[in-house]
Design a protein around this motif. Structure first.
Motif, PDB file in Angstrom:
ATOM      1  N   UNK A 132      -1.854   0.753  -8.429  1.00 33.79           N
ATOM      2  CA  UNK A 132      -1.680   1.359  -7.107  1.00 33.79           C
ATOM      3  C   UNK A 132      -1.697   0.301  -6.006  1.00 33.79           C
ATOM      4  N   UNK A 133      -2.553  -0.691  -6.161  1.00 34.45           N
ATOM      5  CA  UNK A 133      -2.598  -1.789  -5.197  1.00 34.45           C
ATOM      6  C   UNK A 133      -1.304  -2.581  -5.182  1.00 34.45           C
ATOM      7  N   UNK A 134      -0.751  -2.835  -6.353  1.00 27.04           N
ATOM      8  CA  UNK A 134       0.510  -3.556  -6.452  1.00 27.04           C
ATOM      9  C   UNK A 134       1.652  -2.733  -5.850  1.00 27.04           C
ATOM     10  N   UNK A 135       1.605  -1.419  -6.060  1.00 26.26           N
ATOM     11  CA  UNK A 135       2.631  -0.550  -5.478  1.00 26.26           C
ATOM     12  C   UNK A 135       2.563  -0.621  -3.953  1.00 26.26           C
ATOM     13  N   UNK A 136       1.351  -0.624  -3.409  1.00 26.34           N
ATOM     14  CA  UNK A 136       1.159  -0.733  -1.970  1.00 26.34           C
ATOM     15  C   UNK A 136       1.722  -2.053  -1.450  1.00 26.34           C
ATOM     16  N   UNK A 137       1.408  -3.141  -2.137  1.00 26.28           N
ATOM     17  CA  UNK A 137       1.905  -4.453  -1.753  1.00 26.28           C
ATOM     18  C   UNK A 137       3.422  -4.518  -1.894  1.00 26.28           C
ATOM     19  N   UNK A 138       3.943  -3.972  -2.997  1.00 22.33           N
ATOM     20  CA  UNK A 138       5.383  -3.955  -3.231  1.00 22.33           C
ATOM     21  C   UNK A 138       6.091  -3.180  -2.130  1.00 22.33           C
ATOM     22  N   UNK A 139       5.536  -2.047  -1.735  1.00 24.49           N
ATOM     23  CA  UNK A 139       6.103  -1.231  -0.670  1.00 24.49           C
ATOM     24  C   UNK A 139       6.185  -2.035   0.627  1.00 24.49           C
ATOM     25  N   UNK A 140       5.102  -2.745   0.952  1.00 24.03           N
ATOM     26  CA  UNK A 140       5.090  -3.550   2.171  1.00 24.03           C
ATOM     27  C   UNK A 140       6.155  -4.632   2.121  1.00 24.03           C
ATOM     28  N   UNK A 141       6.265  -5.323   0.994  1.00 22.91           N
ATOM     29  CA  UNK A 141       7.226  -6.413   0.876  1.00 22.91           C
ATOM     30  C   UNK A 141       8.657  -5.888   0.961  1.00 22.91           C
ATOM     31  N   UNK A 142       8.973  -4.807   0.227  1.00 19.81           N
ATOM     32  CA  UNK A 142      10.321  -4.243   0.250  1.00 19.81           C
ATOM     33  C   UNK A 142      10.671  -3.771   1.653  1.00 19.81           C
ATOM     34  N   UNK A 143       9.764  -3.051   2.283  1.00 21.90           N
ATOM     35  CA  UNK A 143      10.021  -2.561   3.636  1.00 21.90           C
ATOM     36  C   UNK A 143      10.246  -3.730   4.599  1.00 21.90           C
ATOM     37  N   UNK A 144       9.420  -4.764   4.484  1.00 21.41           N
ATOM     38  CA  UNK A 144       9.543  -5.927   5.361  1.00 21.41           C
ATOM     39  C   UNK A 144      10.888  -6.615   5.155  1.00 21.41           C
ATOM     40  N   UNK A 145      11.270  -6.835   3.895  1.00 22.04           N
ATOM     41  CA  UNK A 145      12.525  -7.518   3.601  1.00 22.04           C
ATOM     42  C   UNK A 145      13.731  -6.691   4.027  1.00 22.04           C
ATOM     43  N   UNK A 146      13.595  -5.369   4.021  1.00 21.67           N
ATOM     44  CA  UNK A 146      14.691  -4.506   4.436  1.00 21.67           C
ATOM     45  C   UNK A 146      14.733  -4.347   5.952  1.00 21.67           C
ATOM     46  N   UNK A 147      13.784  -4.946   6.642  1.00 22.96           N
ATOM     47  CA  UNK A 147      13.798  -4.909   8.093  1.00 22.96           C
ATOM     48  C   UNK A 147      13.106  -3.708   8.709  1.00 22.96           C
ATOM     49  N   UNK A 148      12.352  -2.950   7.915  1.00 25.07           N
ATOM     50  CA  UNK A 148      11.679  -1.778   8.453  1.00 25.07           C
ATOM     51  C   UNK A 148      10.349  -2.119   9.107  1.00 25.07           C
ATOM     52  N   UNK A 149       9.899  -3.353   8.977  1.00 26.05           N
ATOM     53  CA  UNK A 149       8.676  -3.777   9.652  1.00 26.05           C
ATOM     54  C   UNK A 149       7.417  -3.166   9.089  1.00 26.05           C
ATOM     55  N   UNK A 150       7.375  -2.873   7.799  1.00 28.35           N
ATOM     56  CA  UNK A 150       6.179  -2.272   7.224  1.00 28.35           C
ATOM     57  C   UNK A 150       5.039  -3.274   7.083  1.00 28.35           C
ATOM     58  N   UNK A 151       5.350  -4.537   7.079  1.00 26.51           N
ATOM     59  CA  UNK A 151       4.299  -5.536   6.976  1.00 26.51           C
ATOM     60  C   UNK A 151       3.787  -5.811   8.396  1.00 26.51           C
ATOM     61  N   UNK A 152       3.017  -4.854   8.923  1.00 27.55           N
ATOM     62  CA  UNK A 152       2.602  -4.878  10.320  1.00 27.55           C
ATOM     63  C   UNK A 152       1.739  -6.083  10.648  1.00 27.55           C
ATOM     64  N   UNK A 153       0.910  -6.477   9.732  1.00 29.95           N
ATOM     65  CA  UNK A 153       0.067  -7.640   9.977  1.00 29.95           C
ATOM     66  C   UNK A 153       0.940  -8.853  10.266  1.00 29.95           C
ATOM     67  N   UNK A 154       1.967  -9.053   9.473  1.00 24.65           N
ATOM     68  CA  UNK A 154       2.871 -10.187   9.672  1.00 24.65           C
ATOM     69  C   UNK A 154       3.629 -10.051  10.984  1.00 24.65           C
ATOM     70  N   UNK A 155       4.022  -8.846  11.317  1.00 24.38           N
ATOM     71  CA  UNK A 155       4.740  -8.602  12.572  1.00 24.38           C
ATOM     72  C   UNK A 155       3.872  -8.996  13.767  1.00 24.38           C
ATOM     73  N   UNK A 156       2.612  -8.626  13.725  1.00 25.85           N
ATOM     74  CA  UNK A 156       1.691  -8.926  14.823  1.00 25.85           C
ATOM     75  C   UNK A 156       1.396 -10.423  14.903  1.00 25.85           C
ATOM     76  N   UNK A 157       1.095 -11.042  13.766  1.00 32.05           N
ATOM     77  CA  UNK A 157       0.771 -12.471  13.804  1.00 32.05           C
ATOM     78  C   UNK A 157       1.986 -13.295  14.227  1.00 32.05           C
ATOM     79  N   UNK A 158       3.171 -12.885  13.815  1.00 31.31           N
ATOM     80  CA  UNK A 158       4.386 -13.586  14.241  1.00 31.31           C
ATOM     81  C   UNK A 158       4.562 -13.477  15.748  1.00 31.31           C
ATOM     82  N   UNK A 159       4.294 -12.302  16.304  1.00 28.44           N
ATOM     83  CA  UNK A 159       4.399 -12.149  17.756  1.00 28.44           C
ATOM     84  C   UNK A 159       3.443 -13.099  18.473  1.00 28.44           C
ATOM     85  N   UNK A 160       2.190 -13.153  18.022  1.00 24.20           N
ATOM     86  CA  UNK A 160       1.224 -14.050  18.658  1.00 24.20           C
ATOM     87  C   UNK A 160       1.689 -15.503  18.560  1.00 24.20           C
ATOM     88  N   UNK A 161       2.238 -15.881  17.412  1.00 26.53           N
ATOM     89  CA  UNK A 161       2.739 -17.253  17.254  1.00 26.53           C
ATOM     90  C   UNK A 161       3.856 -17.547  18.253  1.00 26.53           C
TER      91      UNK A 161
END
Length: 190
Positions: free
Chosen positions: A10-39
């Protein structure tokens, strides 16, 4: 050796979902979206993740021009700003264990410990300093033993939790990137 939640199916599915969504441009990897903005908003600032495959005291560290500036915990909540400030009375629930690990990391490294709360549906992040570099609290909270979901795999656990008021936190909209000035205060990180 104990199994990490991220390594379960289940943890891997959660991580996989985040990665797929992020790579497809849906912005599911919110932590990365926020840290990138701060950078992007702070010249020379860089976010370094702690490893996802092992337990870590904090989610990552901020570095500026090669110098460590702070340690940080980032929590993403699938809710609106209205829900957080209404139903949850602007109190962020964070385990006391997580606070203590962040405090210790900050003290050992001599940098502040910041907490970031991402409210996904509103596209905002609330953040504040929780401890200084000497391990002294820079915020107030109440502590109460409550039941919460154990982890991504379900279950229930009763633990000592901190309820951190976020009404005085800095707030940033990280999705509408018109200009840095439109976001209010962004800490300088030294």
């Amino acid at each position: 050796m104990r199994q990490l939640n991220i390594n379960t199916p289940r943890g891997q599915k959660s991580l996989e979902y985040e990665i797929v969504e992020y790579l497809m441009g849906y912005g599911c990897e919110y932590e990365k979206e926020v840290t990138t903005f701060f950078e992007e908003a702070n010249d020379g600032l860089q976010w370094i993740d702690t490893p996802k495959g092992m337990p870590a005291a904090v989610d990552g560290v901020w570095i500026r021009y090669g110098e460590l500036k702070s340690v940080a915990e980032i929590k993403c909540r699938d809710m609106t700003e209205d829900t957080f400030f209404g139903r949850y009375k602007a109190e962020w629930l964070l385990s006391v264990d997580k606070l203590e690990k962040g405090r210790l990391a900050a003290k050992l490294l001599g940098v502040p410990f910041f907490g970031y709360l991402v409210l996904i549906q509103s596209g905002i992040v609330l953040y504040k300093s929780l401890y200084d570099g000497e391990g002294r609290p820079t915020a107030e909270w109440t502590e109460k033993r409550t039941g919460t979901p154990k982890n991504v795999n379900g279950g229930y656990v009763e633990r000592l939790n901190a309820f951190i008021p976020m009404t005085d936190a800095w707030q940033m909209t990280y999705r509408d990137k018109k200009s840095v000035e439109s976001y209010g205060h962004i800490p300088s990180y030294g």
